[in-house]
Design a protein around this motif. Structure first.
Motif, PDB file in Angstrom:
ATOM      1  N   GLY A 174       0.813  -1.223   0.000  1.00 13.00           N
ATOM      2  CA  GLY A 174       0.000   0.000   0.000  1.00 13.00           C
ATOM      3  C   GLY A 174       0.838   1.260   0.000  1.00 13.00           C
ATOM      4  N   ALA A 226       2.453   1.570  -3.391  1.00 17.44           N
ATOM      5  CA  ALA A 226       1.470   2.049  -4.368  1.00 17.44           C
ATOM      6  C   ALA A 226       1.305   3.561  -4.256  1.00 17.44           C
ATOM      7  CB  ALA A 226       0.136   1.332  -4.163  1.00 17.44           C
ATOM      8  N   ALA A 227       1.211   4.066  -3.038  1.00 16.82           N
ATOM      9  CA  ALA A 227       1.057   5.509  -2.839  1.00 16.82           C
ATOM     10  C   ALA A 227       2.290   6.267  -3.316  1.00 16.82           C
ATOM     11  CB  ALA A 227       0.789   5.804  -1.362  1.00 16.82           C
ATOM     12  N   ARG A 258       7.332   2.491 -14.368  1.00 20.66           N
ATOM     13  CA  ARG A 258       6.268   3.494 -14.534  1.00 20.66           C
ATOM     14  C   ARG A 258       6.647   4.532 -15.589  1.00 20.66           C
ATOM     15  NH1 ARG A 258       4.741   7.873 -10.189  1.00 20.66           N
ATOM     16  NH2 ARG A 258       5.842   9.130 -11.684  1.00 20.66           N
ATOM     17  N   ASP A 268       2.459   5.892  -7.285  1.00 22.25           N
ATOM     18  CA  ASP A 268       1.228   6.224  -8.010  1.00 22.25           C
ATOM     19  C   ASP A 268       0.820   5.083  -8.948  1.00 22.25           C
ATOM     20  OD1 ASP A 268      -0.950   7.924  -8.375  1.00 22.25           O
ATOM     21  OD2 ASP A 268      -0.048   8.895 -10.124  1.00 22.25           O
ATOM     22  N   LEU A 269       1.061   3.851  -8.489  1.00 26.99           N
ATOM     23  CA  LEU A 269       0.635   2.654  -9.206  1.00 26.99           C
ATOM     24  C   LEU A 269      -0.412   1.947  -8.357  1.00 26.99           C
ATOM     25  CD1 LEU A 269       4.138   1.280 -10.275  1.00 26.99           C
ATOM     26  CD2 LEU A 269       2.420   2.281 -11.801  1.00 26.99           C
ATOM     27  N   SER A 270      -1.335   1.268  -8.999  1.00 23.10           N
ATOM     28  CA  SER A 270      -2.343   0.526  -8.251  1.00 23.10           C
ATOM     29  C   SER A 270      -1.744  -0.750  -7.667  1.00 23.10           C
ATOM     30  CB  SER A 270      -3.527   0.184  -9.150  1.00 23.10           C
ATOM     31  OG  SER A 270      -3.148  -0.804 -10.098  1.00 23.10           O
ATOM     32  N   LEU A 271      -2.398  -1.278  -6.641  1.00 24.59           N
ATOM     33  CA  LEU A 271      -1.967  -2.549  -6.064  1.00 24.59           C
ATOM     34  C   LEU A 271      -1.985  -3.630  -7.135  1.00 24.59           C
ATOM     35  CD1 LEU A 271      -3.975  -2.505  -2.703  1.00 24.59           C
ATOM     36  CD2 LEU A 271      -1.622  -1.774  -3.087  1.00 24.59           C
ATOM     37  N   ARG A 272      -3.029  -3.596  -7.942  1.00 25.61           N
ATOM     38  CA  ARG A 272      -3.172  -4.590  -9.010  1.00 25.61           C
ATOM     39  C   ARG A 272      -1.994  -4.521  -9.987  1.00 25.61           C
ATOM     40  NH1 ARG A 272      -8.342  -5.162 -13.107  1.00 25.61           N
ATOM     41  NH2 ARG A 272      -7.533  -6.960 -14.189  1.00 25.61           N
ATOM     42  N   THR A 273      -1.602  -3.304 -10.346  1.00 22.35           N
ATOM     43  CA  THR A 273      -0.481  -3.135 -11.279  1.00 22.35           C
ATOM     44  C   THR A 273       0.814  -3.648 -10.669  1.00 22.35           C
ATOM     45  OG1 THR A 273      -1.533  -1.253 -12.367  1.00 22.35           O
ATOM     46  CG2 THR A 273       0.864  -1.416 -12.561  1.00 22.35           C
TER      47      THR A 273
END
Length: 136
Positions: free
Chosen positions: A9, A12-13, A56, A16-21
């Motif tokens: 988490g 991800a923050a 990214r 700026d990527l989603s957990l899924r990504t």
């Protein structure tokens, strides 16, 4: 040592990527968490975050996952340091230089696309202003 690690988490923050990504990049072998907590949670280091940031930055330039993997392999091997003979080091640097050139080429293409998009938006704005009796 636990304080040096971040859970997914926080990563991800920060990226700026989603957990899924992030999980997808793990499944494809681009980024492997440096550790797991006793409860089985993925734990990441600053190096993992830096690796995710490279990915990214490559994505919007259209690099495929295979190309991302190849660049990361080259940079990992370069980072390994003195274990490389000069010829192998130069070949790896050439690979990285090729990626840098590909990125520069893609940036130039994107600048052209952006310019065309801005021209289009300006054309529409003028059309709207010309058709609006209030001149808004």
């Amino acid at each position: 040592m636990e304080s040096e690690h971040m859970q997914i988490g926080e990563v991800a923050a920060r990226t700026d990527l989603s957990l899924r990504t992030i999980r997808h990049y793990e499944e494809t072998g681009l980024v492997i968490p440096s550790a797991r907590s006793q409860g089985g949670f993925r734990l990441y280091t600053e190096a993992d975050v830096a690796r995710l940031m490279v990915i990214r930055r490559m994505k919007p330039l259209g690099f495929s996952l295979d190309r991302m993997r190849d660049l990361l392999d080259a940079t990992d091997r370069l980072d390994a340091g003195s274990r490389l003979d000069p010829g192998a080091r130069e070949k790896l640097l050439d690979r990285v230089r090729d990626y840098e050139q590909a990125a520069q080429d893609r940036i130039a293409d994107l600048r052209v696309q952006l310019s065309r998009a801005e021209d289009f938006a300006t054309t529409l704005r003028r059309r709207i202003q010309g058709a609006d009796p209030a001149g808004r």
